[in-house]
Design a protein around this motif. Structure first.
Motif, PDB file in Angstrom:
ATOM      1  N   UNK A   1       0.837  -1.194   0.000  1.00 51.89           N
ATOM      2  CA  UNK A   1       0.000   0.000   0.000  1.00 51.89           C
ATOM      3  C   UNK A   1       0.877   1.251   0.000  1.00 51.89           C
ATOM      4  N   UNK A   2       0.406   2.290  -0.707  1.00 47.12           N
ATOM      5  CA  UNK A   2       1.186   3.527  -0.763  1.00 47.12           C
ATOM      6  C   UNK A   2       0.451   4.653  -0.049  1.00 47.12           C
ATOM      7  N   UNK A   3       1.219   5.492   0.634  1.00 48.92           N
ATOM      8  CA  UNK A   3       0.629   6.598   1.384  1.00 48.92           C
ATOM      9  C   UNK A   3       1.300   7.890   0.936  1.00 48.92           C
ATOM     10  N   UNK A   4       0.480   8.863   0.585  1.00 46.33           N
ATOM     11  CA  UNK A   4       0.975  10.184   0.176  1.00 46.33           C
ATOM     12  C   UNK A   4       1.043  11.055   1.434  1.00 46.33           C
ATOM     13  N   UNK A   5       2.250  11.463   1.822  1.00 44.12           N
ATOM     14  CA  UNK A   5       2.385  12.279   3.036  1.00 44.12           C
ATOM     15  C   UNK A   5       2.484  13.749   2.680  1.00 44.12           C
ATOM     16  N   UNK A   6       2.525  14.604   3.681  1.00 41.43           N
ATOM     17  CA  UNK A   6       2.741  16.033   3.487  1.00 41.43           C
ATOM     18  C   UNK A   6       4.111  16.411   4.064  1.00 41.43           C
ATOM     19  N   UNK A   7       5.033  15.412   4.057  1.00 45.96           N
ATOM     20  CA  UNK A   7       6.398  15.670   4.501  1.00 45.96           C
ATOM     21  C   UNK A   7       7.228  16.005   3.272  1.00 45.96           C
ATOM     22  N   UNK A   8       7.981  17.113   3.316  1.00 46.30           N
ATOM     23  CA  UNK A   8       8.773  17.542   2.155  1.00 46.30           C
ATOM     24  C   UNK A   8       9.767  16.472   1.764  1.00 46.30           C
ATOM     25  N   UNK A   9       9.874  16.231   0.462  1.00 51.62           N
ATOM     26  CA  UNK A   9      10.757  15.180  -0.037  1.00 51.62           C
ATOM     27  C   UNK A   9      12.230  15.542   0.198  1.00 51.62           C
ATOM     28  N   UNK A  10      12.568  16.822   0.006  1.00 51.29           N
ATOM     29  CA  UNK A  10      13.964  17.199   0.219  1.00 51.29           C
ATOM     30  C   UNK A  10      14.278  17.163   1.718  1.00 51.29           C
ATOM     31  N   UNK A  11      15.496  16.791   2.015  1.00 50.79           N
ATOM     32  CA  UNK A  11      15.867  16.686   3.425  1.00 50.79           C
ATOM     33  C   UNK A  11      15.721  15.283   3.955  1.00 50.79           C
ATOM     34  N   UNK A  12      14.888  14.454   3.337  1.00 48.62           N
ATOM     35  CA  UNK A  12      14.763  13.076   3.791  1.00 48.62           C
ATOM     36  C   UNK A  12      16.047  12.327   3.446  1.00 48.62           C
ATOM     37  N   UNK A  13      16.473  11.413   4.299  1.00 53.51           N
ATOM     38  CA  UNK A  13      17.700  10.673   4.002  1.00 53.51           C
ATOM     39  C   UNK A  13      17.511   9.841   2.738  1.00 53.51           C
ATOM     40  N   UNK A  14      18.512   9.920   1.849  1.00 50.47           N
ATOM     41  CA  UNK A  14      18.435   9.155   0.608  1.00 50.47           C
ATOM     42  C   UNK A  14      18.675   7.683   0.931  1.00 50.47           C
ATOM     43  N   UNK A  15      17.926   6.806   0.275  1.00 51.61           N
ATOM     44  CA  UNK A  15      18.063   5.379   0.546  1.00 51.61           C
ATOM     45  C   UNK A  15      17.691   5.100   1.992  1.00 51.61           C
ATOM     46  N   UNK A  16      17.987   3.903   2.448  1.00 49.98           N
ATOM     47  CA  UNK A  16      17.674   3.566   3.840  1.00 49.98           C
ATOM     48  C   UNK A  16      16.176   3.459   4.041  1.00 49.98           C
ATOM     49  N   UNK A  17      15.773   2.683   5.046  1.00 53.01           N
ATOM     50  CA  UNK A  17      14.351   2.466   5.265  1.00 53.01           C
ATOM     51  C   UNK A  17      13.798   3.552   6.179  1.00 53.01           C
ATOM     52  N   UNK A  18      12.672   4.100   5.815  1.00 48.57           N
ATOM     53  CA  UNK A  18      11.990   5.085   6.665  1.00 48.57           C
ATOM     54  C   UNK A  18      10.952   4.362   7.518  1.00 48.57           C
ATOM     55  N   UNK A  19      10.385   5.134   8.480  1.00 49.51           N
ATOM     56  CA  UNK A  19       9.249   4.610   9.224  1.00 49.51           C
ATOM     57  C   UNK A  19       8.126   5.619   9.136  1.00 49.51           C
ATOM     58  N   UNK A  20       6.936   5.104   8.861  1.00 49.88           N
ATOM     59  CA  UNK A  20       5.765   5.967   8.795  1.00 49.88           C
ATOM     60  C   UNK A  20       5.104   5.956  10.170  1.00 49.88           C
ATOM     61  N   UNK A  21       4.940   7.139  10.778  1.00 46.88           N
ATOM     62  CA  UNK A  21       4.358   7.228  12.112  1.00 46.88           C
ATOM     63  C   UNK A  21       2.888   7.596  12.042  1.00 46.88           C
TER      64      UNK A  21
END
Lengths: 365, 298
Positions: free
Chosen positions: A262-282
């Motif tokens: 499933x995909x979720x569209x967030x309102x978190x800016x794409x820039x600044x997020x760490x490239x690669x690596x696994x994120x966690x959705x809170x």
């Protein structure tokens, strides 16, 4: 003038570091809660402020005066102990007067202050009893009274509600809130109960793993947790942290894919997020609503229902085994085992980097 | 905290079986001798048994016996010399050794070690210390250029000498009781006192001593009852001399019973001593029990 200032306080027991460069500034008359799990260093910090432990490095100032070299009785602080630490062989009156007598306060002044504190705390009828003859709640009031009569610059409360039963705890919480209106001093409360911290404090200092994780007003801590630990520790039930991969694409905001696809569209800016690596959705429970199967962001099987009256907490399991807590109306018709759709409010959700650092939604900024 | 319990439990004789082994032994070695002692005290009995009922004759004789009176006086005097000093010394030692350090544990062991010695060893050691010609104190006195004191043959010094010996011997148990009492005092009470700006002396007077009250009462009562029966030290150090100056009540009993074989007369003296100890202990219990009333949990 700021009330308490801690700068670079450090403490170790032998090889074990318990406080690592802790700094904090409190406003005048501010009520601050030290919140954290056991072993986070919050009690040690309180005891360093009280003078019951000495810091290995750093400074403690109270209203501008450096106090870390002073004995506990000369620091202008008063403490309410977790187990009250009343003197069992003294009456309530003597318990409250003991510190003042030691400080050579005139006798009529002592009597005046004790009578006033007893009136405020409604323990006038108990003044000649001994602590052993009183209930837990009454002893708690005596312990608070013993602190009040000293007119301290700073109150230190060590888990003040932990020894009370549930009903009394709620009442005492309200009384503590009223108390802070009456006293002309700053207060620090140590607690591991986030509800106490949220309801009483002006600011919460979240501690974990020897360090301050975040300092801020309760709602800021709740809405914009500084990292994954704070996000999980504050709020009940805890925030769901779902492993999520960033989906490549255009647009200013990050889109993530959960483990079940499933995909979720967030309102978190794409820039600044760490490239690669696994994120966690809170996702807090109120960010996940229940829908018909197939109608939500993804589908889940109901594993557990907690009916709280005004709302129902739905513990759902996604296809990949991840548990997500959702919220439904109080009279929800759901049954354990039902298949439901979960509608995730991506606009409100948080993202956390591999190191736990938080990235917040602009919608909530 | 008196919890009312249901009292409608049927009396069940089988319960007695559980206490019977203890009860029979207790009767045999305590109750029987006690009753037998009272019986003996009312008779004129000697080594060859039999005995002739004399009623309270033995007691009348005791009341008029100056040797018994002196021995009772000596006993009271030596008890008064021992108990307050012993209690205070034991408390001071316990306070000094009440920490978790390895050094303190070793010193605790050393101070307790005298308590495991038998009275024979103790008096032997103190003979070496007290003897005027070759003893430790004698040598010290001589080194200082003074005339050595004859602790064991001067009527004025012999009771203090026995008291010092006894204090040295008996220090271990009260010290342990005080240490146990000190460990019971919650640490946060001392922290509260520190935040209350209490000086060390005030903390001791207002926190430690009241918290140890029960232990202090216990130590004083146990030691009083024990020292009123003081015997071995007097018997072995001085034999009650010089001229009865250190004859204690139990030594009088011993001499009467097993020296002169007047068993009835000795039993009467034993009953009198028993009543005195009972009276003193009950008085102490009553006096301190009233003062510490209303003391409960925290």
């Amino acid at each position: 003038m700021p009330s308490l200032e801690l700068s670079n306080v450090r403490k170790a027991y032998g090889e074990t570091l318990v406080l690592d460069d802790v700094s904090l500034t409190m406003e005048a008359k501010e009520f601050v809660a030290f919140l954290g799990p056991s072993g986070s260093g919050k009690s040690t910090l309180l005891r360093i402020i009280a003078g019951l432990e000495t810091a290995d490095a750093g400074e403690v100032r109270l209203e501008g005066e450096r106090i870390d070299g002073l004995p506990p009785g000369r620091r202008g602080v008063a403490m309410v102990f977790q187990h009250y630490a009343l003197y069992p062989h003294m009456t309530v009156r003597e318990n409250m007067a003991f510190g003042l007598r030691n400080a050579k306060v005139p006798k009529d002044e002592i009597e005046r202050r004790v009578a006033e504190a007893a009136r405020v705390l409604e323990i006038e009828a108990q003044l000649d009893k001994k602590p052993g003859q009183m209930s837990g709640g009454q002893r708690q009031r005596v312990a608070i009274g013993r602190a009040i009569v000293k007119n301290p610059k700073l109150f230190l409360l060590d888990e003040p509600l932990s020894n009370l039963d549930a009903a009394l705890r709620m009442r005492t919480r309200v009384e503590l809130a009223q108390l802070r209106q009456r006293v002309d001093a700053a207060l620090i409360m140590v607690t591991h109960d986030q509800a106490e911290a949220m309801t009483l404090a002006d600011r919460i200092v979240v501690m974990n793993d020897r360090r301050i994780q975040q300092v801020g007003p309760p709602m800021e801590i709740y809405a914009r947790p500084a990292n994954a630990f704070v996000a999980r520790f504050v709020g009940s039930p805890a925030m769901t942290l779902a492993p999520a991969a960033l989906v490549a694409g255009e647009g200013g905001f990050a889109r993530v894919r959960l483990g079940d696809g499933a995909e979720v569209e967030t309102r978190v800016r794409r820039e600044g997020l760490p490239a690669g690596g696994l994120l966690q959705l809170g996702l807090r429970p109120e960010m996940v609503a229940v829908a018909a199967p197939g109608a939500g962001t993804t589908d889940a099987k109901v594993e557990l229902l907690e009916r709280l009256g005004e709302r129902t907490l739905v513990y759902g399991v996604l296809a990949d085994g991840l548990e997500v807590i959702a919220q439904d109306v109080g009279d929800s018709r759901l049954q354990v085992g039902d298949k439901v759709g979960l509608k995730m409010d991506g606009a409100a959700a948080h993202l956390f980097g591999p190191d736990g650092a938080a990235f917040h939604s602009e919608a909530r900024a | 905290m008196n919890v009312e319990r249901g009292v409608n439990v049927e009396r069940d004789w089988r319960g007695l079986l559980f206490v019977a082994p203890f009860l029979s032994l207790y009767s045999l070695i305590l109750i029987f001798p006690l009753v037998r002692g009272i019986w003996l005290s009312l008779h004129r009995v000697d080594l060859f048994g039999g005995g002739q009922f004399v009623g309270l004759g033995n007691y009348v004789r005791l009341a008029n016996d100056p040797v018994f009176a002196t021995s009772l006086g000596n006993t009271f005097l030596v008890t008064l010399m021992i108990v307050p000093v012993l209690t205070m010394l034991a408390l001071l030692l316990a306070l000094a050794l009440n920490n978790a350090g390895r050094g303190a544990a070793a010193v605790r062991g050393i101070f307790f070690s005298s308590a495991v010695l038998s009275v024979t060893i103790v008096t032997l050691i103190w003979r070496f210390v007290l003897a005027p010609d070759a003893g430790l104190l004698g040598e010290a006195w001589q080194a200082a250029g003074w005339q050595p004191l004859a602790f064991l043959s001067d009527p004025d010094l012999v009771l203090p000498a026995i008291a010092v010996t006894t204090i040295w011997w008996s220090l271990g148990l009260p010290m342990l009781l005080f240490l146990a009492g000190l460990q019971q005092i919650p640490g946060d009470m001392y922290e509260a006192a520190a935040l209350d700006n209490a000086s060390r002396w005030r903390t001791f007077r207002r926190i430690t001593v009241p918290s140890l009250r029960r232990t202090i009462v216990l130590v004083v009562m146990l030691q009083t009852a024990a020292q009123l029966q003081i015997f071995g030290q007097a018997q072995l150090l001085t034999g009650g001399g010089p001229s009865g100056a250190s004859r204690t009540a139990v030594l009088f009993l011993f001499e009467t019973a097993f020296g002169r074989w007047e068993l009835g007369y000795a039993s009467a003296a034993a009953e009198v001593l028993f009543l005195i100890i009972l009276g003193v202990t009950l008085t102490q219990y009553w006096a301190t029990g009233r003062a510490s009333g209303g003391q409960g949990g925290r």
